[in-house]
Structure formats: structure tokens, C-alpha cells
Design a protein around this motif. Structure first.
Motif, PDB file in Angstrom:
ATOM      1  N   GLU A  78       2.074  -9.041  15.006  1.00  0.00           N
ATOM      2  CA  GLU A  78       0.961  -9.365  15.895  1.00  0.00           C
ATOM      3  C   GLU A  78      -0.388  -9.377  15.173  1.00  0.00           C
ATOM      4  OE1 GLU A  78       3.364  -7.535  19.705  1.00  0.00           O
ATOM      5  OE2 GLU A  78       1.559  -6.526  19.014  1.00  0.00           O
ATOM      6  N   GLY A  79      -0.357  -9.057  13.890  1.00  0.00           N
ATOM      7  CA  GLY A  79      -1.580  -9.202  13.091  1.00  0.00           C
ATOM      8  C   GLY A  79      -2.463  -7.967  13.017  1.00  0.00           C
ATOM      9  N   CYS A  80      -1.928  -6.801  13.402  1.00  0.00           N
ATOM     10  CA  CYS A  80      -2.757  -5.589  13.332  1.00  0.00           C
ATOM     11  C   CYS A  80      -2.583  -4.935  11.958  1.00  0.00           C
ATOM     12  CB  CYS A  80      -2.365  -4.613  14.431  1.00  0.00           C
ATOM     13  SG  CYS A  80      -2.546  -5.372  16.035  1.00  0.00           S
ATOM     14  N   ARG A  81      -3.692  -4.558  11.363  1.00  0.00           N
ATOM     15  CA  ARG A  81      -3.665  -3.992  10.015  1.00  0.00           C
ATOM     16  C   ARG A  81      -4.655  -2.846   9.890  1.00  0.00           C
ATOM     17  NH1 ARG A  81      -0.321  -7.417  10.137  1.00  0.00           N
ATOM     18  NH2 ARG A  81      -0.013  -9.243   8.837  1.00  0.00           N
ATOM     19  N   THR A  82      -4.252  -1.768   9.214  1.00  0.00           N
ATOM     20  CA  THR A  82      -5.255  -0.793   8.781  1.00  0.00           C
ATOM     21  C   THR A  82      -5.900  -1.370   7.518  1.00  0.00           C
ATOM     22  OG1 THR A  82      -3.392   0.350   7.783  1.00  0.00           O
ATOM     23  CG2 THR A  82      -4.364   1.360   9.767  1.00  0.00           C
ATOM     24  N   ILE A  83      -6.991  -0.757   7.102  1.00  0.00           N
ATOM     25  CA  ILE A  83      -7.811  -1.373   6.041  1.00  0.00           C
ATOM     26  C   ILE A  83      -7.037  -1.563   4.728  1.00  0.00           C
ATOM     27  CG2 ILE A  83      -8.811   0.857   5.337  1.00  0.00           C
ATOM     28  CD1 ILE A  83     -11.465  -0.735   4.934  1.00  0.00           C
ATOM     29  N   ASP A  84      -6.108  -0.626   4.432  1.00  0.00           N
ATOM     30  CA  ASP A  84      -5.383  -0.690   3.153  1.00  0.00           C
ATOM     31  C   ASP A  84      -4.398  -1.849   3.085  1.00  0.00           C
ATOM     32  OD1 ASP A  84      -4.159   0.959   5.235  1.00  0.00           O
ATOM     33  OD2 ASP A  84      -2.497   1.177   3.834  1.00  0.00           O
ATOM     34  N   ILE A  85      -4.009  -2.403   4.226  1.00  0.00           N
ATOM     35  CA  ILE A  85      -3.044  -3.511   4.192  1.00  0.00           C
ATOM     36  C   ILE A  85      -3.667  -4.824   4.686  1.00  0.00           C
ATOM     37  CG2 ILE A  85      -0.868  -2.225   4.196  1.00  0.00           C
ATOM     38  CD1 ILE A  85      -0.801  -2.454   7.257  1.00  0.00           C
ATOM     39  N   SER A 108       0.839  -1.197   0.000  1.00  0.00           N
ATOM     40  CA  SER A 108       0.000   0.000   0.000  1.00  0.00           C
ATOM     41  C   SER A 108       0.868   1.238   0.000  1.00  0.00           C
ATOM     42  CB  SER A 108      -0.855   0.018   1.265  1.00  0.00           C
ATOM     43  OG  SER A 108      -1.363   1.314   1.502  1.00  0.00           O
ATOM     44  N   ILE A 109       0.363   2.300  -0.591  1.00  0.00           N
ATOM     45  CA  ILE A 109       1.099   3.569  -0.547  1.00  0.00           C
ATOM     46  C   ILE A 109       1.168   4.081   0.892  1.00  0.00           C
ATOM     47  CG2 ILE A 109      -0.871   5.100  -1.059  1.00  0.00           C
ATOM     48  CD1 ILE A 109       1.331   6.482  -3.033  1.00  0.00           C
ATOM     49  N   GLY A 110       0.301   3.554   1.739  1.00  0.00           N
ATOM     50  CA  GLY A 110       0.311   3.934   3.153  1.00  0.00           C
ATOM     51  C   GLY A 110       1.516   3.412   3.920  1.00  0.00           C
ATOM     52  N   MET A 111       2.392   2.660   3.263  1.00  0.00           N
ATOM     53  CA  MET A 111       3.593   2.121   3.905  1.00  0.00           C
ATOM     54  C   MET A 111       4.863   2.869   3.484  1.00  0.00           C
ATOM     55  SD  MET A 111       2.537  -0.348   5.795  1.00  0.00           S
ATOM     56  CE  MET A 111       4.125  -1.058   6.255  1.00  0.00           C
ATOM     57  N   LEU A 112       4.767   3.752   2.477  1.00  0.00           N
ATOM     58  CA  LEU A 112       5.985   4.314   1.878  1.00  0.00           C
ATOM     59  C   LEU A 112       6.389   5.652   2.506  1.00  0.00           C
ATOM     60  CD1 LEU A 112       7.816   3.352  -0.513  1.00  0.00           C
ATOM     61  CD2 LEU A 112       6.745   5.130  -1.859  1.00  0.00           C
ATOM     62  N   SER A 113       7.491   5.642   3.230  1.00  0.00           N
ATOM     63  CA  SER A 113       7.978   6.861   3.881  1.00  0.00           C
ATOM     64  C   SER A 113       8.879   7.624   2.913  1.00  0.00           C
ATOM     65  CB  SER A 113       8.763   6.478   5.130  1.00  0.00           C
ATOM     66  OG  SER A 113       9.812   5.589   4.792  1.00  0.00           O
ATOM     67  N   SER A 114       9.287   8.818   3.311  1.00  0.00           N
ATOM     68  CA  SER A 114      10.267   9.513   2.481  1.00  0.00           C
ATOM     69  C   SER A 114      11.014  10.589   3.260  1.00  0.00           C
ATOM     70  CB  SER A 114       9.621  10.094   1.218  1.00  0.00           C
ATOM     71  OG  SER A 114       9.306  11.442   1.338  1.00  0.00           O
ATOM     72  N   ALA A 115      12.218  10.848   2.784  1.00  0.00           N
ATOM     73  CA  ALA A 115      13.053  11.905   3.357  1.00  0.00           C
ATOM     74  C   ALA A 115      13.521  12.783   2.209  1.00  0.00           C
ATOM     75  CB  ALA A 115      14.272  11.290   4.044  1.00  0.00           C
ATOM     76  N   SER A 116      13.428  14.098   2.373  1.00  0.00           N
ATOM     77  CA  SER A 116      13.942  15.023   1.362  1.00  0.00           C
ATOM     78  C   SER A 116      15.067  15.812   2.012  1.00  0.00           C
ATOM     79  CB  SER A 116      12.841  15.965   0.893  1.00  0.00           C
ATOM     80  OG  SER A 116      11.752  15.212   0.412  1.00  0.00           O
ATOM     81  N   LEU A 117      16.262  15.650   1.458  1.00  0.00           N
ATOM     82  CA  LEU A 117      17.461  16.161   2.133  1.00  0.00           C
ATOM     83  C   LEU A 117      18.193  17.189   1.280  1.00  0.00           C
ATOM     84  CD1 LEU A 117      18.788  12.650   3.272  1.00  0.00           C
ATOM     85  CD2 LEU A 117      17.321  14.209   4.564  1.00  0.00           C
ATOM     86  N   ASN A 118      18.935  18.068   1.949  1.00  0.00           N
ATOM     87  CA  ASN A 118      19.823  18.993   1.229  1.00  0.00           C
ATOM     88  C   ASN A 118      21.263  18.697   1.639  1.00  0.00           C
ATOM     89  OD1 ASN A 118      20.076  20.218   3.762  1.00  0.00           O
ATOM     90  ND2 ASN A 118      18.666  21.885   3.283  1.00  0.00           N
ATOM     91  N   LYS A 169     -12.116   9.967   8.690  1.00  0.00           N
ATOM     92  CA  LYS A 169     -12.795   8.703   9.007  1.00  0.00           C
ATOM     93  C   LYS A 169     -12.018   7.859  10.010  1.00  0.00           C
ATOM     94  CE  LYS A 169     -15.427   8.242   4.756  1.00  0.00           C
ATOM     95  NZ  LYS A 169     -15.421   7.700   3.412  1.00  0.00           N
ATOM     96  N   GLY A 170     -10.798   8.257  10.289  1.00  0.00           N
ATOM     97  CA  GLY A 170     -10.006   7.498  11.258  1.00  0.00           C
ATOM     98  C   GLY A 170      -9.543   6.144  10.739  1.00  0.00           C
ATOM     99  N   ILE A 171      -9.436   6.007   9.415  1.00  0.00           N
ATOM    100  CA  ILE A 171      -9.013   4.702   8.875  1.00  0.00           C
ATOM    101  C   ILE A 171      -7.685   4.768   8.120  1.00  0.00           C
ATOM    102  CG2 ILE A 171     -11.366   3.779   8.697  1.00  0.00           C
ATOM    103  CD1 ILE A 171     -11.266   4.427   5.669  1.00  0.00           C
ATOM    104  N   ALA A 172      -7.135   5.973   7.957  1.00  0.00           N
ATOM    105  CA  ALA A 172      -5.894   6.108   7.181  1.00  0.00           C
ATOM    106  C   ALA A 172      -4.747   5.378   7.880  1.00  0.00           C
ATOM    107  CB  ALA A 172      -5.543   7.585   7.027  1.00  0.00           C
ATOM    108  N   ASN A 173      -3.830   4.875   7.076  1.00  0.00           N
ATOM    109  CA  ASN A 173      -2.670   4.158   7.611  1.00  0.00           C
ATOM    110  C   ASN A 173      -1.590   5.174   8.033  1.00  0.00           C
ATOM    111  OD1 ASN A 173      -0.462   2.552   8.076  1.00  0.00           O
ATOM    112  ND2 ASN A 173      -0.615   1.389   6.163  1.00  0.00           N
ATOM    113  N   PRO A 174      -1.234   5.235   9.313  1.00  0.00           N
ATOM    114  CA  PRO A 174      -0.219   6.214   9.737  1.00  0.00           C
ATOM    115  C   PRO A 174       1.209   5.688   9.610  1.00  0.00           C
ATOM    116  CG  PRO A 174      -1.070   5.096  11.669  1.00  0.00           C
ATOM    117  CD  PRO A 174      -1.768   4.469  10.471  1.00  0.00           C
ATOM    118  N   ILE A 175       1.385   4.434   9.133  1.00  0.00           N
ATOM    119  CA  ILE A 175       2.719   3.812   9.196  1.00  0.00           C
ATOM    120  C   ILE A 175       3.746   4.566   8.343  1.00  0.00           C
ATOM    121  CG2 ILE A 175       4.072   1.721   8.711  1.00  0.00           C
ATOM    122  CD1 ILE A 175       1.741   0.058   9.674  1.00  0.00           C
ATOM    123  N   ALA A 176       3.364   5.022   7.133  1.00  0.00           N
ATOM    124  CA  ALA A 176       4.344   5.738   6.298  1.00  0.00           C
ATOM    125  C   ALA A 176       4.843   6.993   7.015  1.00  0.00           C
ATOM    126  CB  ALA A 176       3.729   6.106   4.955  1.00  0.00           C
TER     127      ALA A 176
END
Ligand code: IPM
Ligand code: MG
Length: 368
Positions: A332-339, A263-273, A293-300
Motif C-alpha cells: 500500500e506504499g507505507c514506509r518508515t524513513i529508513d525504507i 534496511s537493518i530495520g527489516m531484519l528479524s531474528s530468533a534465538s533458540l535452544n 523521535k517516533g521514526i524507528a522502523n518497528p517491522i523487524a
């Protein structure tokens, strides 16, 4: 230590996912004896509503004065939001582009990694996934088509639009060096992606990347055309270590790479100079359709905060702790809806949780 963190919550799901990342950072602070001081900075639609423009000079100065900036997402639904009735340079996205350019954030790192636990959410076939994959997209972020001269005007009775793709050798060299430096700490392979069979900018890109490669004899370099790369990411993602590419190609390929991680909800990013400063944001958008809605994936966003600990503050143990906590919660098996697993039969083995619960769970797994 004390750290000054600018926070751009932004629009759509931005405030919800940033709240969870702060929760995790605060937990890190308590556990390891650091203090993170936050200051909200307006950008995007939220800034348009408050000030009329997507990013004020004052906001840029404030961001620049911080040790790092954590961001959620900006923008709204282009077909319904009044922000998109404004001229293009006054829309939410223009604020983000201006911030990247003003702070000279030329190097954008987007790690696309498949967690073993998320195999069931990955749309690729099992034999393609194999033992999983782990690629780092290194996207040039302040040049190319997104920053070239653009114009829409009538020419010879026809409405005509023109965008310009410009790169100079110095812009290519500095991002290429970053790509090779990162590859050295990983599996020592750089795939430089271009369209050298058509574009002059790509031919210069390839030439400069080859020059830089001479200083990294321990790193393998290969070139790949962008259309082929788009295919290879779904055909055999295991072949990639660092994907080094220009701005627009990186924008497109990173969305594709994120989807194969589940899911795109897993992809983090860093923008550096060139300094220790960085802007840390999930690669996904503001998802106005699910905002509030309180369902977005906060992992990214949480993993972006981990990148902040690692790259701007040199807190490797703390960054490792955040990443380990994410892994534990997935185990432990916890998932937001997108994953959630795609296969109905496998859904019973996991528990679906919301945004705040996911943040609580991850924060709760942080300990020394
Ligand atoms: C991203 C986004 C941005 C980009 C937009 C919002 C301007 O798609 O960070 O990938 O194109 O860089
Ligand atoms: Mg994008």
C-alpha cells in the motif's frame, strides 16, 4: 491458548518498537482467540540504571519461566553514555551475551529477504537483485570468540589484549543439524562459511559440517571462506539459501545481509535452544540517535514476534497472518524513513509514516 511472554523493552528505540510488536500480537490474540500475558524484564542499560548490573539472576530466572521472550534492543552511545565507563562485563551488551548463554540459545536464525516493494530501498543494482533474494543466516550464538577467555595485561612492557576462539565438535554439530533441518524446509542448500585457510576452529567446523551433511543427502552443501562470502552477498545474493556460520562471522554477515534487504530495520531474528523456548529480537541495535523521535522502523520487531508465533507456539497460520499484513502495508506504499526509496523521483509514490502509525497499519491489516 494462553501464552506467557517475557518482554525486554531495553534501551534506545527498544521500548518504541516493542510497543508496536505487542500491538500486533494483541490483534492476533483478538482475531484468533489467544491471550498473551506480558511481563517486563529488565536488561541492558535499563537494568544497570535500576540495579547496577546489566542482567540480574532474578531476570534470568524470570525469562526462563516464560514460554518465550520478546526483546527490543539494548545499549547506548558508547562515546557519551555513562554505561560505557563501567568495566566491560558490566556494560549493556554483557547482559545480552549472559542471557543467551544462560538459556543455551545456541541457534540464531536471521532471515534476510527482499520484499519486492522494497527494491527501491535496496542499494544493489537492478540486474544484481534480479527476482529478489531470500537467505537465512544460521548463526552459532553461544560459542566462539564472544565467549572465550579474554584478558588485557602488560606483557614485556607492552599492553596486550587476548581473545580466545574455541569451538568443540558438539557445539558445531548441533548448529549444523539445525542449519540442515531448516534448509530441508527451504531450497535445500547450505553454504557453510568459515576461514578454514587460516583457523583451526574453522577446519574443525568444516570437518564436522561435512559429517552432519551425510545425514542430509537431499541437501546440497558448499563451503565458502568468510571474506569471499562478504563479497558474494553484494555480488550475487540470489545464490544463498541457508548460510551456516560461527558466532562472529554471523554477527558481521547478518548486518551486511540486512542492508541489502533495504534496511537493518527489516531484519528479524530468533534465538533458540533445544526446547520450544526462544528469544525474539530485531537484529538491529538500539539506535540511540533516533530514540524517542517516533521514526524507528518497528517491522523487524513485528516480524520477530511472527517468528515467536511460529517457532515457540507452533501458530503457523497466525505467523503467516502477521507476515501477510506487513506485506500488505508495504504494497500500500507505507514506509518508515529508513525504507523510503533512494531515488527522489520515486518518493512521491509512497507515504512516509512513523513508528506507531506503522504498527497501527500492520495490526489493522490482520484479519482471518
Ligand atoms: C547482535 C548484536 C550483539 C552481538 C551485541 C549487542 C552483543 O550485535 O545481536 O548482532 O554481537 O551478538
Ligand atoms: Mg550484530
Amino acid at each position: 491458548m494462553e501464552y506467557q511472554v517475557g518482554v525486554i523493552a531495553g534501551d534506545g528505540i527498544g521500548p518504541e518498537i516493542v510497543r508496536e510488536a505487542r500491538k500486533v500480537l494483541d490483534r492476533i490474540g483478538e482475531t484468533y482467540g489467544h491471550k498473551f500475558h506480558y511481563e517486563e524484564i529488565l536488561m541492558g542499560g535499563a537494568s544497570i540504571d535500576a540495579t547496577g548490573v546489566p542482567l540480574t539472576d532474578e531476570a534470568i530466572a524470570r525469562a526462563q519461566s516464560k514460554d518465550a521472550v520478546l526483546m527490543g534492543s539494548i545499549g547506548g552511545d558508547a562515546s557519551t553514555s555513562p554505561w560505557y565507563k563501567l568495566p566491560p562485563d558490566k556494560r549493556p551488551e554483557a547482559g545480552l551475551l549472559k542471557l543467551r548463554k544462560s538459556l543455551k540459545l545456541f541457534a540464531n536464525l536471521r532471515p534476510a529477504y527482499l520484499y519486492g516493494e522494497l527494491r527501491e530501498a535496496c542499494p544493489l543494482r537492478d540486474d544484481i537483485i534480479g527476482d529478489g533474494f531470500d537467505m537465512m543466516i544460521m548463526r552459532e550464538l553461544t560459542g566462539g570468540l564472544y565467549f572465550g577467555k579474554r584478558v588485557t595485561e602488560e606483557r614485556g612492557g607492552l599492553m596486550t589484549a587476548e581473545d580466545t576462539l574455541v569451538y568443540n565438535e558438539e557445539e558445531i554439530r548441533r548448529i549444523a543439524k539445525r542449519g540442515f533441518d531448516i534448509a530441508r524446509k527451504r531450497r535445500k542448500k547450505v553454504t557453510s562459511v568459515d576461514k578454514a585457510n587460516v583457523l583451526d576452529s574453522s577446519r574443525l567446523w568444516r570437518k564436522v559440517v561435512e559429517e552432519v551433511a551425510r545425514d542430509y543427502p537431499d541437501v546440497t552443501l558448499e563451503h565458502m571462506l568468510v571474506d569471499n562470502c562478504a563479497m558474494q552477498i553484494v555480488k550475487d545474493p540470489k545464490q544463498f539459501d541457508v548460510i551456516l556460520t560461527e558466532n562472529m562471522f554471523g554477527d558481521i554477515l547478518s548486518d551486511e545481509a540486512s542492508m541489502v534487504t533495504g534496511s537493518i530495520g527489516m531484519l528479524s531474528s530468533a534465538s533458540l535452544n533445544e526446547t520450544k523456548f526462544g528469544l525474539y529480537e530485531p537484529s538491529g541495535g538500539s539506535a540511540p540517535d533516533i530514540a524517542g523521535k517516533g521514526i524507528a522502523n518497528p517491522i523487524a520487531t513485528i516480524l520477530s514476534a511472527a517468528m515467536m508465533l511460529r517457532y515457540s507456539f507452533d501458530l503457523d497460520a497466525e505467523a503467516d497472518a502477521v507476515e501477510a499484513a506487513v506485506r500488505r502495508v508495504l504494497e500500500e506504499g507505507c514506509r518508515t524513513i529508513d525504507i523510503m526509496p533512494r531515488d527522489e523521483g520515486k518518493k512521491a509514490a509512497v507515504t512516509q509514516v512513523g513508528t506507531a502509525e506503522m504498527g497501527d497499519l500492520i495490526a489493522g491489516r490482520i484479519g482471518k
